[in-house]
Design an enzyme around this catalytic site. Structure first.
Site, short mmCIF file in Angstrom:
data_model
loop_
_atom_site.label_atom_id
_atom_site.label_comp_id
_atom_site.label_asym_id
_atom_site.label_seq_id
_atom_site.Cartn_x
_atom_site.Cartn_y
_atom_site.Cartn_z
N HIS B 323 0.81 -1.22 0.00
CA HIS B 323 0.00 0.00 0.00
C HIS B 323 0.84 1.27 0.00
O HIS B 323 0.40 2.28 -0.52
CB HIS B 323 -0.97 0.00 1.18
CG HIS B 323 -2.18 -0.84 0.95
ND1 HIS B 323 -2.20 -2.19 1.21
CD2 HIS B 323 -3.40 -0.54 0.43
CE1 HIS B 323 -3.40 -2.67 0.89
NE2 HIS B 323 -4.13 -1.69 0.41
N GLY B 324 1.99 1.22 0.60
CA GLY B 324 2.77 2.47 0.59
C GLY B 324 4.08 2.35 1.32
O GLY B 324 4.29 1.46 2.15
#
Lengths: 311, 476
Positions: B323-324
């Protein structure tokens, strides 16, 4: 596919008819409010023709008493400020009002933070959508947020987007609403304990905020600001650019310097800065919340402003 | 180009109309050109990155298929995976890794020689990289024939409805559809348009409305009290669901109108009664991707219990990293792993708790559902926070009791938020528990059917937020 297209055509007609009918209803509801901010904006856009016009955001609405200014100068006065709005709105409103008639004095309450880079100040112009059919000169301002606003206005509902709750409330509970005094709607209260604690936290946070010194400036907002002052200068209208009192002294910043620099370019404009005025800074008893003076504070401020204005 | 824009509506109408006007043999070209235009509306130059991975994977697929020797096949697969993951790591994690290397070296009074780069993350990179990887893996496994048509393969990676935020498709589901001739189908067109409308409702009326309040609170979390933050957290749970599932609905709907069936990505996740069930309902295309390509290869649940827990931990941590590039996402993943593992451990004790307590099962189910919503909402704090410090501030202030929540800049907006959530809940509840009743969009009576569709359009016009709010998952 032919059946689909035929049904789609029919469906679109139904949608258009319902849109136009509901739009009529919403328009009736919207333009029949007599109190509240929508009614004030309608008056500002359609009718304001006083000698002194005050432009600005919610800080203008809460800080400037037209009665005090009228009594001091013997001229009619109206406060066309609107909550949450910024420079593009003042420019749009100035356009509409000046097309009707030129006031004798203009006060614009402004803050350097209005020059921040971001679209929200343009998106907020959507509150002018209900007036675009009558005042097409407003459309160019709305197109700063989307080039398609002109076409979205084919819908009769769209101009009243997000206004149903407030408009219904203003209509149903009209008796409970206070009637603003020529656009002035002071906050007749003091900060409670929670408000004071909240304010102290914000002040501490802003002191730490160094980004204001390096922040970028919104060039379009600056252009609107210049346009605003230019129109006043062209009509030779004395214009007072005022930063009204803030709860804490405002940090010096690139934006504020730019604001002062631009203002000085226009001979009819006078810059008055109350943001570091010790009569207000940290005087929590004169504030209703972190951004706004209360009634007592605003009346004191308007009187002090009068003493600085030479007409 | 974002779905919630006038430009997209015009784009969609033109592309869909041309799709059915053009003969079948030209359609892939139309869709590929349209997808390129769609993607280049963000940052044009990043199409080169897509081009790079497309070329690598296209040839890798063919070579893997044509190679008999097992070791060589493995090497080819590895080449493809390294290229894809390399691109992902460089653009998404380079600066994050570099920061951590610097911190590590600082402890030894050493200097990190690697420069920090100003890189703008290509939009949807994680999505199309995973989709591309699933192709070479499936070819390697023998579940998918290598695609010989370069244009069709490019379209598989770039198909505009799901290019930037999924669903992350598998080649077995979508590649053959790109070869098929889709005649205009009335039912597909109507169903697709209805699904798009529902997606627009979720995005414009719910997600973007809630975001106004959520952003106000989260951006200044240090000055808000517990009740404001609690409301913002709950609102964010609804916001992210409507934002992402709204995108999926528009993607799936727009593909369906052209006759393409994309996989379901959400099944009302907040009605889940366990964290594992939540993940079988939330971002299904990603969950199943991790299941097929990471969890199963690790042994899945056919290994001793402790190893199953380890597998869960690995999958959720990788999911967080996917996701990041921020520790907040890693903590978010770790929290889900923790909740999931604890859930598995206590399940034998709580399974028939309604019998032990002599209460109606529906009551225990509701309690479970509420509990899962709270757990997921708590984990979202880390997902939404900009840094660990920000997350800790939010959690710290969450504990401070304030009876008067901040209602945002306007009470009207807060009212709209409540209305949006109530409407969403009613519709989702009906879909979950009364799937065959009150199907107004499919009602045989045309007045009811059209009336309900027109009502949704009117609701969007009256209550929607039209500020072109970006989809949250675009950043991934």
């Amino acid at each position: 596919m032919t059946i689909f297209l035929k049904r789609l055509f029919l469906f679109l007609i139904v949608v258009i008819v319902i849109d136009q009918l509901l739009g009529l209803l919403l328009s009736h509801l919207y333009f029949n409010q007599h109190k509240g901010q929508y009614a004030q904006t309608t008056y500002a856009v359609d009718s304001a023709n006083q000698d002194i016009i005050i432009f600005g955001s919610s800080r203008a609405v809460r800080h400037y008493s037209p009665t005090i200014l009228s009594n001091a100068f013997g001229k009619s006065c109206y406060n066309v400020g609107r909550d949450g709005q910024m420079i593009p709105y003042y420019a749009a409103l100035e356009d509409v009002i000046f097309n009707r008639q030129k006031p004798k004095m203009v006060i614009i309450d402004i803050n350097s933070w209005e020059f921040f880079e971001g679209n929200s100040k343009y998106e907020k112009l959507s509150i002018l959508l209900p007036y675009c059919h009558k005042h097409p000169e407003l459309i160019k301002y709305l197109e700063t947020s989307s080039p398609f606003e002109r076409y979205k206005l084919f819908s009769a509902i769209y101009p009243f987007n997000s206004s149903l709750f407030i408009a219904t409330n203003n209509k149903l509970f009209e008796n409970k609403l206070s009637l603003a005094e020529n656009g002035y709607d002071p906050l007749d209260k003091n900060m409670d304990e929670a408000g004071i604690a909240f304010t102290k936290k914000i002040i501490a946070k802003e002191k730490m905020d160094v980004s204001v010194k390096t922040a970028k400036i919104d060039t379009l907002a600056m252009r609107f600001y210049k346009q605003f002052l230019q129109k006043c200068a062209d009509a030779k209208i004395p214009t007072y650019v005022v930063i009204s009192p803030t709860i804490a002294p405002e940090n010096s910043s690139i934006r504020k310097d730019k604001l002062i620099e631009i203002t000085k370019l226009y001979p009819t404009a006078t810059f008055l800065d109350f943001s570091s005025n010790p009569n207000y800074n940290n005087h929590l008893e004169k504030f209703a919340d972190i951004f706004h003076l209360n009634k007592k504070g605003s009346e004191e401020f308007t009187k002090e402003l009068v003493s600085k204005i030479k007409l | 180009m974002i779905f919630n824009s006038v430009v997209f509506v015009i784009f969609y109408i033109i592309v869909t109309a041309l799709y059915f006007i053009l003969p079948h043999k030209f359609r892939w070209g139309l869709l590929l050109a349209a997808s390129c235009y769609f993607y280049m509306a963000f940052v044009p130059v990043y199409i080169l990155i897509l081009g790079f991975t497309i070329i690598i994977d296209y040839f890798a697929g063919i070579l893997i298929e044509n190679t008999v020797e097992a070791n060589k096949r493995k090497q080819l697969l590895l080449c493809s995976l390294v290229a894809n993951i390399g691109v992902l790591v460089f653009f998404k994690y380079y600066n994050f890794l570099n920061t951590n290397i610097s911190l590590l070296l600082n402890n030894f009074n050493a200097r990190n020689p690697l420069p920090f780069l100003t890189i703008l993350l290509p939009i949807g990179l994680s999505f199309h990289t995973f989709q591309a990887m699933s192709y070479t893996i499936e070819v390697y496994r023998g579940n998918q024939k290598a695609e010989k048509h370069f244009g069709i393969y490019s379209l598989y990676v770039m198909f505009y409805p799901q290019l930037v935020a999924g669903p992350i498709e598998r080649p077995q589901n979508i590649l053959h559809q790109m070869h098929e001739n889709h005649e205009f189908d009335y039912a597909n067109m109507v169903e697709g348009l209805k699904q798009m409308l529902w997606g627009f409702f979720k995005k414009l009326v719910v997600a973007d409305r809630l975001s106004i309040y959520v952003n106000t609170i989260f951006d200044h979390a240090e000055v808000h009290n517990g009740s404001s933050i609690a409301i913002a957290c709950l609102f964010f749970s609804a916001q992210i669901y409507c934002d992402f599932s709204g995108y999926s609905d528009i993607a799936i709907g727009s593909a369906k109108t052209m006759g393409f069936d994309l996989m379901t990505n959400f099944r009302r996740p907040y009605f889940a009664k366990s964290i594992n069930e939540f993940w079988s309902r939330w971002h299904i295309s990603l969950s199943t991707w991790f299941r097929d390509y990471l969890y199963f290869p690790l042994g899945g649940n056919r290994v001793p219990k402790l190893l199953v827990y380890r597998n869960f931990l690995i999958v959720f941590l990788v999911s967080g990293v996917w996701h990041g590039a921020n520790y907040t996402f890693i903590v978010w993943g770790a929290l889900h792993a923790f909740f999931s593992i604890v859930g598995m451990i206590i399940t034998p004790f709580t399974k028939d708790i309604h019998l032990k307590l002599h209460i109606n099962k529906r009551i225990t189910d509701v309690v479970r559902q509420l509990f899962i919503v709270l757990l997921v909402t708590f984990a979202w704090i880390f997902f939404r926070a900009t840094s660990m410090e920000n997350a800790m501030t939010i959690i710290h202030n969450l504990k401070t009791i304030g009876l008067h929540p901040f209602l945002g800049d306007s009470v009207s907006n807060f009212g709209h938020c409540i209305l949006a959530i109530v409407l969403l809940f009613i519709i989702e509840y009906k879909k979950e528990y009364l799937p065959t009743k009150f199907n107004l969009f499919q009602h045989p009576n045309i007045f009811i059917r059209w009336g309900s569709i027109v009502s949704m359009i009117v609701a969007i016009l009256i209550f929607g937020v039209f500020n072109g709010g970006q989809f949250i998952y675009f950043q991934f």
